[in-house]
Design an enzyme around this catalytic site. Structure first.
Site, mmCIF file in Angstrom:
data_model
loop_
_atom_site.group_PDB
_atom_site.id
_atom_site.type_symbol
_atom_site.label_atom_id
_atom_site.label_comp_id
_atom_site.label_asym_id
_atom_site.label_seq_id
_atom_site.Cartn_x
_atom_site.Cartn_y
_atom_site.Cartn_z
ATOM 1 C CG ASN A 1 -1.674 1.269 1.424
ATOM 2 O OD1 ASN A 1 -1.811 2.046 0.489
ATOM 3 N ND2 ASN A 1 -2.190 1.488 2.635
ATOM 4 C CE LYS B 1 0.369 3.533 4.845
ATOM 5 N NZ LYS B 1 0.135 3.697 6.251
ATOM 6 C CG HIS C 1 -5.713 1.907 5.158
ATOM 7 N ND1 HIS C 1 -5.297 2.865 6.045
ATOM 8 C CD2 HIS C 1 -4.671 1.059 4.976
ATOM 9 C CE1 HIS C 1 -4.036 2.604 6.391
ATOM 10 N NE2 HIS C 1 -3.634 1.520 5.751
ATOM 11 C CD GLU D 1 -2.899 5.681 6.688
ATOM 12 O OE1 GLU D 1 -2.878 5.764 5.448
ATOM 13 O OE2 GLU D 1 -1.945 5.222 7.344
ATOM 14 C CD GLU E 1 -3.457 -2.607 7.330
ATOM 15 O OE1 GLU E 1 -2.363 -2.864 6.843
ATOM 16 O OE2 GLU E 1 -4.073 -1.550 7.103
ATOM 17 N N GLY F 1 2.400 2.278 10.708
ATOM 18 C CA GLY F 1 3.326 3.394 10.528
ATOM 19 C C GLY F 1 3.999 3.845 11.818
ATOM 20 C CB SER G 1 5.268 -1.615 11.989
ATOM 21 O OG SER G 1 4.795 -0.288 12.188
HETATM 22 C C1 PEP Z 1 -0.734 0.165 5.965
HETATM 23 O O1 PEP Z 1 -0.808 1.347 5.691
HETATM 24 O O2 PEP Z 1 -1.608 -0.595 5.549
HETATM 25 C C2 PEP Z 1 0.386 -0.293 6.768
HETATM 26 C C3 PEP Z 1 0.345 -1.496 7.252
HETATM 27 O O3 PEP Z 1 1.422 0.612 6.968
HETATM 28 P P1 PEP Z 1 2.854 0.298 7.642
HETATM 29 O O4 PEP Z 1 3.347 -0.999 7.052
HETATM 30 O O5 PEP Z 1 3.710 1.459 7.245
HETATM 31 O O6 PEP Z 1 2.635 0.193 9.100
#
Ligand code: PEP
Length: 250
Positions: free
Chosen positions: A9, A11, A95, A97, A167, A173, A212
């Site tokens: 992803n 973003k 997601h 976000e 998630e 992040g 992460s």
């Molecule tokens: C994500 O945005 O779906 C995600 C898992 O981000 P990160 O791997 O940076 O934590």
């Protein structure tokens, strides 16, 4: 037997130049990774570039969001059918976000899931709890609520043509990865909850972990029985990290 899947992803990151070098590097080094499915989800405006560079490779592509509406007077929105025009296989819906920064409700996410499927896209449905929800012991209720919104609208059978990404919001992040045991516990909960309604759907469903994930922690996460791969944010922007993660997905 479920196939592993690793999805990047991106973003709101990338440029024509940086995408080209990232995708070229993935293509050049992907050779030995035949055991996992792979895909990247760039920003909308780079989907055509992804298509040009990835067509006829083993790497698929998808989008990060869609409208819950059919095409029409919705300025700034993108319909599921438009993503199909660009060869997308997947679209991420729900997601954290989108849920937390743009106020997408469980019901809105379920509508997006439905629109994706009606255009024959595979929705990657993201679910996961906030830190305060985990600390309040609400983790299972939150995940159940997010999942049930889709099941109530589309029926449990619809999950057969979808992917779920667990998630935990506190791990996205932040560099704070859930431990393999913490992640496995929730993945097993999700699969178990679906199995109560349809054992076959639950058994075949790919459930990804996101939060992460890096080259250094992917292998340990992916050995867990209910973790079928990852949804990768930051680390998907670096070819070597993303390739190491794909390599770890078995
Ligand atoms: C994500 O945005 O779906 C995600 C898992 O981000 P990160 O791997 O940076 O934590």
């Amino acid at each position: 037997m479920r196939q592993s899947l690793v999805v990047g992803n991106w973003k709101m990151n990338g440029s024509i130049q940086s995408n080209q070098s990232l995708l070229d590097s993935l293509k050049q080094n992907i050779g030995s990774i035949q055991h996992a499915e792979m895909a990247v989800c760039p920003p909308f405006v780079y989907l055509q570039q992804a298509r040009q560079l990835l067509e006829n490779t083993v790497i698929g592509w998808g989008a990060q969001n869609i409208s819950h509406q059919n095409p029409g007077a919705f300025t700034g929105e993108l319909a599921a059918t438009m993503l199909v025009d660009f060869g997308c296989k997947y679209v991420i819906v729900g997601h954290s976000e989108r849920r937390n920064l743009y106020g997408e409700s469980d019901e809105r996410v379920a509508e997006k899931f439905a629109k994706a499927q009606s255009a024959r896209l595979i929705p990657i449905l993201c679910v996961g709890e906030l830190l305060e929800e985990r600390e309040a012991g609400e983790m299972e209720n939150v995940v159940k609520r997010q999942l049930d919104a889709v099941i109530n609208l589309q029926g449990v059978a619809s999950l057969a043509k979808s992917v779920i990404a667990y998630e935990p919001v506190w791990a996205i992040g932040t560099g704070k990865t859930a431990t393999p045991q913490q992640a496995q516990e929730v993945h097993a909960f999700i699969r178990g909850r679906i199995a109560e309604q349809d054992a076959g759907v639950a058994e075949n469903l790919q459930i990804l972990y996101g939060g992460s994930v890096k080259g250094s922690n992917a292998a340990e996460l992916f050995t867990m029985p209910d973790i079928d791969g990852g949804l990768i944010g930051g680390a998907s922007l670096k070819a070597d990290e993303f390739l190491t993660i794909c390599q770890a997905a078995r």
